[in-house]
Design a protein around this motif. Structure first.
Motif, mmCIF file in Angstrom:
data_model
loop_
_atom_site.group_PDB
_atom_site.id
_atom_site.type_symbol
_atom_site.label_atom_id
_atom_site.label_comp_id
_atom_site.label_asym_id
_atom_site.label_seq_id
_atom_site.Cartn_x
_atom_site.Cartn_y
_atom_site.Cartn_z
ATOM 1 N N GLY A 100 -17.920 -6.604 6.223
ATOM 2 C CA GLY A 100 -16.564 -7.047 6.166
ATOM 3 C C GLY A 100 -15.659 -5.757 6.607
ATOM 4 O O GLY A 100 -14.671 -5.714 7.226
ATOM 5 N N LEU A 101 -16.045 -4.862 5.476
ATOM 6 C CA LEU A 101 -15.083 -3.692 5.628
ATOM 7 C C LEU A 101 -15.224 -2.956 6.638
ATOM 8 O O LEU A 101 -14.312 -2.559 7.152
ATOM 9 C CB LEU A 101 -15.709 -2.699 4.345
ATOM 10 C CG LEU A 101 -14.906 -1.705 4.260
ATOM 11 C CD1 LEU A 101 -13.622 -1.901 3.585
ATOM 12 C CD2 LEU A 101 -15.738 -0.425 3.749
ATOM 13 N N VAL A 161 -9.341 -11.513 12.683
ATOM 14 C CA VAL A 161 -8.129 -11.739 12.053
ATOM 15 C C VAL A 161 -7.215 -10.531 11.969
ATOM 16 O O VAL A 161 -5.945 -10.668 12.202
ATOM 17 C CB VAL A 161 -8.592 -11.909 10.592
ATOM 18 C CG1 VAL A 161 -7.331 -11.814 9.625
ATOM 19 C CG2 VAL A 161 -9.121 -13.362 10.335
ATOM 20 N N VAL A 162 -7.827 -9.200 12.031
ATOM 21 C CA VAL A 162 -7.112 -8.214 12.159
ATOM 22 C C VAL A 162 -6.287 -7.977 13.449
ATOM 23 O O VAL A 162 -5.236 -7.572 13.673
ATOM 24 C CB VAL A 162 -7.917 -6.822 12.172
ATOM 25 C CG1 VAL A 162 -7.271 -5.511 12.290
ATOM 26 C CG2 VAL A 162 -8.739 -7.007 10.859
ATOM 27 N N VAL A 163 -6.966 -8.420 14.596
ATOM 28 C CA VAL A 163 -6.216 -8.182 15.867
ATOM 29 C C VAL A 163 -5.235 -9.306 16.078
ATOM 30 O O VAL A 163 -4.120 -8.685 16.265
ATOM 31 C CB VAL A 163 -7.438 -8.594 17.073
ATOM 32 C CG1 VAL A 163 -6.690 -8.850 18.330
ATOM 33 C CG2 VAL A 163 -8.565 -7.099 17.110
ATOM 34 N N ALA A 172 -0.055 -4.891 7.252
ATOM 35 C CA ALA A 172 -1.533 -4.535 7.498
ATOM 36 C C ALA A 172 -2.488 -4.721 6.201
ATOM 37 O O ALA A 172 -3.477 -4.898 6.540
ATOM 38 C CB ALA A 172 -1.481 -3.148 7.770
ATOM 39 N N THR A 173 -1.763 -4.330 5.025
ATOM 40 C CA THR A 173 -2.874 -4.671 4.003
ATOM 41 C C THR A 173 -3.124 -5.858 4.004
ATOM 42 O O THR A 173 -4.672 -6.349 3.616
ATOM 43 C CB THR A 173 -2.073 -4.348 2.750
ATOM 44 O OG1 THR A 173 -1.346 -2.863 2.808
ATOM 45 C CG2 THR A 173 -2.963 -4.107 1.480
ATOM 46 N N ALA A 174 -2.501 -7.036 3.912
ATOM 47 C CA ALA A 174 -2.708 -8.445 4.144
ATOM 48 C C ALA A 174 -3.726 -8.679 4.887
ATOM 49 O O ALA A 174 -4.800 -9.561 4.779
ATOM 50 C CB ALA A 174 -1.551 -9.416 4.104
ATOM 51 N N ILE A 175 -3.681 -8.125 6.414
ATOM 52 C CA ILE A 175 -4.421 -8.635 7.350
ATOM 53 C C ILE A 175 -5.991 -8.035 7.022
ATOM 54 O O ILE A 175 -6.922 -8.691 7.429
ATOM 55 C CB ILE A 175 -3.995 -8.459 8.863
ATOM 56 C CG1 ILE A 175 -3.898 -7.020 8.812
ATOM 57 C CG2 ILE A 175 -2.801 -9.456 8.975
ATOM 58 C CD1 ILE A 175 -3.416 -6.804 10.497
ATOM 59 N N THR A 176 -5.913 -6.908 6.554
ATOM 60 C CA THR A 176 -7.269 -5.947 6.373
ATOM 61 C C THR A 176 -7.872 -6.995 5.548
ATOM 62 O O THR A 176 -9.050 -7.355 5.516
ATOM 63 C CB THR A 176 -6.793 -4.817 5.836
ATOM 64 O OG1 THR A 176 -6.101 -4.080 6.890
ATOM 65 C CG2 THR A 176 -8.247 -3.841 5.852
ATOM 66 N N LEU A 177 -7.232 -7.134 4.259
ATOM 67 C CA LEU A 177 -7.739 -8.023 3.192
ATOM 68 C C LEU A 177 -8.462 -9.181 3.628
ATOM 69 O O LEU A 177 -9.672 -9.750 3.398
ATOM 70 C CB LEU A 177 -6.802 -8.150 1.932
ATOM 71 C CG LEU A 177 -7.139 -6.873 1.083
ATOM 72 C CD1 LEU A 177 -6.109 -7.508 -0.320
ATOM 73 C CD2 LEU A 177 -8.428 -7.021 0.403
ATOM 74 N N ALA A 180 -11.504 -8.981 5.915
ATOM 75 C CA ALA A 180 -12.623 -8.618 5.240
ATOM 76 C C ALA A 180 -13.147 -9.693 4.402
ATOM 77 O O ALA A 180 -14.163 -9.856 4.333
ATOM 78 C CB ALA A 180 -12.434 -7.178 4.310
ATOM 79 N N VAL A 181 -12.158 -10.553 3.816
ATOM 80 C CA VAL A 181 -12.634 -11.518 2.713
ATOM 81 C C VAL A 181 -13.493 -12.851 3.692
ATOM 82 O O VAL A 181 -14.294 -13.341 3.341
ATOM 83 C CB VAL A 181 -11.487 -12.091 2.115
ATOM 84 C CG1 VAL A 181 -11.825 -13.501 1.439
ATOM 85 C CG2 VAL A 181 -11.241 -11.024 1.198
#
Lengths: 222, 222, 222
Positions: A100-101, A161-163, A172-177, A180-181
């Motif tokens: 995920g990371l 999800v990131v795209v 950014a932090t929310a979409i990264t998390l 990954a989740v």
């Protein structure tokens, strides 16, 4: 934040390197071969992404921490395989977390380098699965990710999800998390329930779990 | 003209992707594996050329059309292999056409990027044969292009026409067409007559066609 | 000096190309396949290094001498394998010399391109062993360097001399020579005495020479 990301990245590298080292030990490579497998499994995905987006030298080459972490994983697997064996279940979880990371971090780096968003997601996926492909090819095996389970798809979902989040200008932090989740969750459930993608020539294969085939090919040797 | 070239390039990608997808289906990969094989067979040659000449990100990464065309080919081959089977002969012709097109287009791109003309021809050839090599290596088979027939040589001949014509300042359209037609023609005749290159340790092998061995290894699965 | 370095580099390429060509002949590739193996074995290490440090196009692509030397080696091995057979011992010596030369030259190039010194040594090693890895992967064999003898380690030792000497600002010629000689010497003694690295799962294996296993896997076919 920067430090946290680097720490997570190195943790993912360590877990993937363990999978490479373990495969190398099982194939009776010598110490050098095991360390090469460790480095390849831990870093080939990121290196391939960096070469493709033009970020040379790749982070795994310009920063010696990746090499150090990979060698540490390889040394542990070489001299103390019993530890890996005992940690089998935790390592599978770390592998899903690393996937995920890597997927979300790879996608973000591709976006930062100006890649077309449609292509940034596959590049994030490549970051996650490239190490396992390199590990298998060096051992002249067909990459397990090409014929087993929900592994790459989980990475692709996290990358997507990131795209999408980035296109919508979400934080950014929310979409990264979230990415990954999502990847971790999909991968975890796929392991838990033995989910598979359809295989060519098996039109009758049920879309639902194949109950007897829980063997986890992607995490081979872990 | 620009549009025509892109269309031809995408057509070549489609045909090569079909060959990758078909090989993946035959090796019983899952859907994801088949799509990876499609993309690799359709685009690895161009990606390798772009990395080597420093054209990053490669066209197949920066432009999402190549991915879309590859996925389309993979999906068709996965869900409707019967169609591929019926189209076997047309597909062989398209494969030869794709080879010619990739070889001349790859050579021209290498020249545009300032490569030494002597090296531009091998890079054009690599554009044509790289996809098949990636397809075979992912399936852990020795690349068929290394031991079968007149395939790479046809690509090299087409590439050489572009290099020589370019050195003589002949009109670009004419040399492009001539190179592609020469490659297509050589490849077509090699399939038609079963031409082979000499194999080491076979000093008595006739230089003329081996009449019984018409099997077309390069177009395996098509 | 510049000319001398180029000459030595091409000599190393020639010897490594011979190893690729010989492996190709033994695997019954056709003439084209043998030439591809020659080029890959002679140049893949340097190409990988150049891609990783961002030196595009790689020297082996921008300068046609490397291709010419590789094709010469491939042609000799294809048409006159008996010559290679007779030269077996000299070729093994040249191979060790080529390894030392590639390792120090690769390390220096990485340093010139601003790589972290800790990473420059592995890149020098990669320059020396990359060709053999490519040769083996194209023939779908597990790279012999991953499980045999003191080969990569000798390259790494030579590379480390260059990195350390460079950090201490010692004269370039002296450290280059010392590194190459150290690599050559280690490799020569490893061949002479059959030195091996430990293999996983063999805790009792003696660290001292294994007297019966003199077979030289890295120089397979030479």
């Amino acid at each position: 934040m920067e430090m946290l990301l680097l720490a997570l990245d190195l943790a993912g590298t360590f877990v993937f390197a363990l999978s490479g080292a373990t495969a190398g030990v099982q194939n009776r490579l010598d110490l050098f071969g095991v360390l090469v497998l460790s480095f390849a499994a831990g870093n080939a995905g990121g290196i391939a992404r960096d070469l493709l987006i033009g970020a040379t030298p790749p982070a795994a080459i310009s920063n010696w921490h990746y090499l150090a972490v990979s060698l540490l994983a390889g040394t542990v697997a070489f001299w103390r395989p019993i530890i890996i064996e005992r940690l089998r279940n935790p390592v599978l979880l770390f592998d899903a977390a690393g996937l995920g990371l890597f997927a979300v971090a790879g996608t973000q780096k591709a976006l930062v380098f100006g890649l077309n968003p449609v292509m940034a997601a596959p590049l994030g996926m490549l970051t996650g699965i490239g190490g396992g492909i390199a590990r298998d090819l060096l051992l002249t095996e067909v990459p397990t990710v090409l014929r087993a389970e929900v592994y790459a798809i989980a990475a692709l979902a996290g990358a997507a999800v990131v795209v999408i989040g980035s296109a919508l200008h979400l934080p950014a932090t929310a979409i990264t998390l979230s990415g990954a989740v999502l990847c971790f969750g999909l991968r975890f459930m796929a392991m838990r329930w033995g989910w598979h993608l359809p295989i060519a020539g098996d039109p009758e294969q049920p879309a639902t779990p194949a109950p007897k085939d829980h063997k986890d090919d992607n995490a081979r040797g872990l």
